[in-house]
Design an enzyme around this catalytic site. Structure first.
Site, PDB file in Angstrom:
ATOM      1  N   CYS A  17      13.571  22.607 -58.040  1.00 30.34           N
ATOM      2  CA  CYS A  17      14.554  21.439 -57.721  1.00 30.34           C
ATOM      3  C   CYS A  17      14.191  20.068 -58.531  1.00 30.34           C
ATOM      4  O   CYS A  17      15.112  19.182 -58.573  1.00 30.34           O
ATOM      5  CB  CYS A  17      14.362  20.905 -56.168  1.00 30.34           C
ATOM      6  N   CYS A  51       8.884  24.015 -51.432  1.00 27.96           N
ATOM      7  CA  CYS A  51       8.477  22.661 -51.447  1.00 27.96           C
ATOM      8  C   CYS A  51       7.150  22.395 -51.281  1.00 27.96           C
ATOM      9  O   CYS A  51       6.461  21.350 -51.551  1.00 27.96           O
ATOM     10  CB  CYS A  51       9.324  21.746 -50.310  1.00 27.96           C
TER      11      CYS A  51
END
Ligand code: FES
Length: 146
Positions: A34, A110
């Site tokens: 990301c 993440c």
């Protein structure tokens, strides 16, 4: 998407946010999926190259990341505080995700950068005290972004 209470708590009230100006180690890791970034600052006490004795006495972070990344950084910072460098070297993203009572599968990536950025800060400390050999043994961030 379902987030646990703990994720929401650490997202809304993140612990250890900020910067340490005279940090003993600084580490940054970016997420290739990301593009989000996280930087950790650590103080080490006592300052030794004995990985079992040297501990993280203070830790702060800054992140340009999603909500899950903020919760991860907050939880990872709480977990790393007071730990010896060998314990920090053994921390994994699953440890952090478990402490948060899990993360949605699409947010598991993440949790990588939290642990990896802390390990980068540990590597930075070891390099600064001239122990590149020890630094090389710690995993850290797979792709340097800085
Ligand atoms: S989506 Fe980038 S760290 Fe979570």
């Amino acid at each position: 998407m379902q987030y646990s209470q703990k994720v929401m708590d650490h997202f809304m009230n993140p612990r250890n946010v900020g910067e340490i100006e005279d940090a003993d180690g600084v580490g940054t890791c970016g997420n290739p999926v990301c593009g989000d970034l996280m930087t950790f600052y650590i103080k080490i006490h006592p300052q030794t190259d004995d990985l079992d004795k040297a501990r993280i006495s203070e830790i702060r972070f800054k992140t340009f990341g999603c909500g899950a990344a903020i919760a991860v950084a907050s939880m990872a910072s709480e977990m790393a505080k007071g730990k010896s460098l060998s314990e920090v070297a053994a921390m994994s993203r699953d440890d952090v995700a478990n402490m948060l009572d899990g993360l949605p599968p699409i947010k598991m990536h993440c949790s990588n950068i939290g642990v990896q950025a802390i390990q980068e800060a540990v590597k930075d400390y070891l390099q600064q005290i001239g122990r590149d050999d020890l630094a090389r043994r710690i995993k850290g961030c797979p792709k340097k972004e800085h």
